[in-house]
Scaffold this motif. Structure first.
Motif, PDB file in Angstrom:
ATOM      1  N   GLN A  20       0.296  -1.205  -0.187  1.00 24.50           N
ATOM      2  CA  GLN A  20       0.476  -0.032  -0.435  1.00 24.50           C
ATOM      3  C   GLN A  20       0.911   1.225   0.363  1.00 24.50           C
ATOM      4  O   GLN A  20       0.742   2.035  -0.857  1.00 24.50           O
ATOM      5  N   SER A  21       1.887   1.404   1.137  1.00 21.60           N
ATOM      6  CA  SER A  21       2.623   2.224   0.730  1.00 21.60           C
ATOM      7  C   SER A  21       3.459   2.264  -0.443  1.00 21.60           C
ATOM      8  O   SER A  21       3.884   3.820  -0.421  1.00 21.60           O
ATOM      9  N   TYR A  22       4.082   1.853  -1.230  1.00 24.55           N
ATOM     10  CA  TYR A  22       5.116   1.862  -2.335  1.00 24.55           C
ATOM     11  C   TYR A  22       4.406   2.218  -3.808  1.00 24.55           C
ATOM     12  O   TYR A  22       4.285   2.985  -3.954  1.00 24.55           O
ATOM     13  N   VAL A  23       2.546   1.568  -3.439  1.00 21.98           N
ATOM     14  CA  VAL A  23       2.077   2.345  -4.688  1.00 21.98           C
ATOM     15  C   VAL A  23       1.540   4.013  -4.707  1.00 21.98           C
ATOM     16  O   VAL A  23       1.030   4.660  -5.270  1.00 21.98           O
ATOM     17  N   ARG A  24       1.330   4.119  -3.266  1.00 23.01           N
ATOM     18  CA  ARG A  24       0.843   5.464  -2.996  1.00 23.01           C
ATOM     19  C   ARG A  24       1.942   6.534  -2.584  1.00 23.01           C
ATOM     20  O   ARG A  24       2.002   7.881  -3.320  1.00 23.01           O
ATOM     21  N   PHE A  25       4.111   6.092  -2.556  1.00 24.18           N
ATOM     22  CA  PHE A  25       4.112   7.537  -2.689  1.00 24.18           C
ATOM     23  C   PHE A  25       4.825   7.048  -4.546  1.00 24.18           C
ATOM     24  O   PHE A  25       5.946   8.075  -4.351  1.00 24.18           O
ATOM     25  N   MET A  26       4.328   6.133  -4.890  1.00 27.79           N
ATOM     26  CA  MET A  26       5.342   5.850  -6.256  1.00 27.79           C
ATOM     27  C   MET A  26       4.773   7.780  -6.830  1.00 27.79           C
ATOM     28  O   MET A  26       3.412   7.696  -6.897  1.00 27.79           O
ATOM     29  N   ARG A  27       5.357   8.463  -7.536  1.00 24.78           N
ATOM     30  CA  ARG A  27       5.160   9.419  -8.579  1.00 24.78           C
ATOM     31  C   ARG A  27       4.697   9.316 -10.207  1.00 24.78           C
ATOM     32  O   ARG A  27       5.403  10.302 -10.493  1.00 24.78           O
TER      33      ARG A  27
END
Length: 137
Positions: A20-27
């Motif tokens: 969840q965090s990984y995809v949230r922080f992908m820009r």
């Protein structure tokens, strides 16, 4: 940059706090335009389709980009290459995973962390067959 006709798609485990965090922080939207995030546990019929194609979602996330499916270490490698480096997370992600060999070596540790976290939180792995049709047809 022109947005592709079909937005990129990231399939990830919505019960995994790291995922969840990984995809949230992908820009990615800053660099490639449209990106759809799809929780592998959502019941979306595309998930069963990916599984029928042989993709084990417990072995890796998927990144569908320009009509090609990238799985596991290939997915995070391409995501690192394409993601914006405008944030600290982006710079770290790019430094660690934009090299294919490094991504292959690091990805098993990411999978292990996901499994350990799911176990500690009492969450099951993603079922191997998420066919939404009750009769399988």
């Amino acid at each position: 940059m022109n947005e592709p006709a079909t937005p990129a798609l990231i399939v990830y485990d919505g019960d995994c706090i790291f995922c969840q965090s990984y995809v949230r922080f992908m820009r990615l939207r800053e660099t490639i335009g449209g990106v759809e995030l799809l929780d592998a546990r959502s019941g979306d019929p595309r998930i069963a389709g990916f599984q029928k194609q042989g993709f084990d979602l417990n072995e890796g996330m998927l990144f569908v980009f320009e009509d090609r499916i990238y799985h596991g270490d290939e997915a995070v490698n391409l995501l690192a290459i394409l993601s914006s480096s405008s944030s600290l997370f982006g710079r770290i992600n790019r430094a660690l995973l934009s090299n294919g060999t490094a991504a292959r070596l690091i990805y098993p540790l990411l999978k292990l962390g996901r499994r350990a976290t799911l176990r500690l939180r009492g969450r099951p792995l993603i079922p191997a067959d998420l066919d939404p049709r009750p009769d399988g047809w």
